[in-house]
Design an enzyme around this catalytic site. Sequence first.
Site, PDB file in Angstrom:
ATOM      1  N   GLU A 163      40.809   3.751  87.427  1.00 56.63           N
ATOM      2  CA  GLU A 163      41.245   3.564  86.041  1.00 56.63           C
ATOM      3  C   GLU A 163      42.209   2.393  85.934  1.00 56.63           C
ATOM      4  O   GLU A 163      43.175   2.287  86.708  1.00 56.63           O
ATOM      5  CB  GLU A 163      41.913   4.853  85.510  1.00 56.63           C
ATOM      6  CG  GLU A 163      42.396   4.686  84.068  1.00 56.63           C
ATOM      7  CD  GLU A 163      42.726   5.982  83.353  1.00 56.63           C
ATOM      8  OE1 GLU A 163      42.475   7.078  83.900  1.00 56.63           O
ATOM      9  OE2 GLU A 163      43.226   5.885  82.211  1.00 56.63           O
ATOM     10  N   GLU A 176      43.369  13.375  90.294  1.00 57.51           N
ATOM     11  CA  GLU A 176      44.162  12.147  90.390  1.00 57.51           C
ATOM     12  C   GLU A 176      44.939  12.218  91.691  1.00 57.51           C
ATOM     13  O   GLU A 176      45.837  13.059  91.830  1.00 57.51           O
ATOM     14  CB  GLU A 176      45.113  12.054  89.192  1.00 57.51           C
ATOM     15  CG  GLU A 176      44.361  11.941  87.878  1.00 57.51           C
ATOM     16  CD  GLU A 176      45.283  11.925  86.661  1.00 57.51           C
ATOM     17  OE1 GLU A 176      46.518  11.718  86.816  1.00 57.51           O
ATOM     18  OE2 GLU A 176      44.771  12.125  85.554  1.00 57.51           O
ATOM     19  N   ASP A 201      37.786  18.170  85.424  1.00 63.48           N
ATOM     20  CA  ASP A 201      38.965  17.367  85.754  1.00 63.48           C
ATOM     21  C   ASP A 201      40.126  18.305  86.061  1.00 63.48           C
ATOM     22  O   ASP A 201      40.518  19.112  85.220  1.00 63.48           O
ATOM     23  CB  ASP A 201      39.299  16.502  84.522  1.00 63.48           C
ATOM     24  CG  ASP A 201      40.136  15.306  84.859  1.00 63.48           C
ATOM     25  OD1 ASP A 201      40.358  15.041  86.052  1.00 63.48           O
ATOM     26  OD2 ASP A 201      40.552  14.619  83.906  1.00 63.48           O
TER      27      ASP A 201
HETATM   28  O1  KIV Z   1      40.679  12.798  81.521  1.00 69.04           O
HETATM   29  C1  KIV Z   1      39.968  11.807  81.359  1.00 69.04           C
HETATM   30  O2  KIV Z   1      39.354  11.608  80.317  1.00 69.04           O
HETATM   31  C2  KIV Z   1      39.861  10.866  82.460  1.00 69.04           C
HETATM   32  C3  KIV Z   1      39.180   9.572  82.176  1.00 69.04           C
HETATM   33  C4  KIV Z   1      40.039   8.695  81.380  1.00 69.04           C
HETATM   34  C5  KIV Z   1      38.722   8.934  83.421  1.00 69.04           C
HETATM   35  O3  KIV Z   1      40.332  11.143  83.511  1.00 69.04           O
END
Ligand code: KIV
Length: 296
Positions: free
Chosen positions: A201, A134, A102
Amino acid sequence: MSSRPPDQQQRANQAVSAGNRIDLAGLRRMKAAGRKFAMLTAYDYPTAILAQAAGVHSLLIGDSMGTVLLGHESTRNVPLALMLVLGEAVRRGAPDVYLIGDMPYEAMVVNDNVALDAARRFCDEAGCDGVKFEAASDQVGLVERLVSAGIETTVHLGLRPQSVTNREGYRAQARDAASLADLVADARRMTAAGAAMLLLEAVPSEAAQAVVAAVDVPVVGCGAGPACDGHVLVTQDMLGMSGIRPPRFVPVLAEVGKLCGAAMRRYVEAVSSGAYPAPEHTYPMRKQPASPSTTP
Ligand code: KIV
């Protein structure tokens, strides 16, 4: 812990990963067959082992570690360097899942070169299959750059926690016709740019259904209702470990936090009362051979 010798365990892991490793094509096949896939967050090795053994298809090294693991108010204060170290541990524990890194805030706020570099590091250093970020509507160009660098990119739409700076900001998105239409337009744009998957989300089921109908890539829901092809939860929320009341879409499937608290209280009591350590927790001295001077 495995009772196998390390080399045997390694061969067993390799055998599993050779045949059973889940890739993007596998997730696409699941979508095509109408089979839903399960994704969880993981920030550490033991959680990764448990998740893979339980059949979880995909793990996300989520920047939610900022709130869940580090105790910050927002997900912005997560160092990329920390995510890479923890991500590598997750990959060691779960060699066969589809692993997503992420993109942290610090990698997203400078420029696209910095973002691209961070994405490459997730794949090269942490062994990720791809990354998620994002995305604002105008970030189509970044999707194109990541994709042309060969990086499988999941685009996160709907509620984007990096844009939120306090807990009150966590609100469901796309709840009226106009913003639903914007969401679908973004979803179309991002997939046309080459996004491998979308993650939605905190949007109503109707919005997710409209997105699923509009695109042909897998759509992962995080509080987005049943139409999605897969679902993701923050593991600690699902296990009752996050210390806060989780959002309404999270089923608390075990009260692990309560179990841990009770075990810690028992430990404190045992130490305080002297019941711990008992003889079975102590090391005995080695028996000495009898010395000649004491032998009759
Ligand atoms: O960082 C995270 O855990 C996320 C999820 C909530 C989709 O982006």
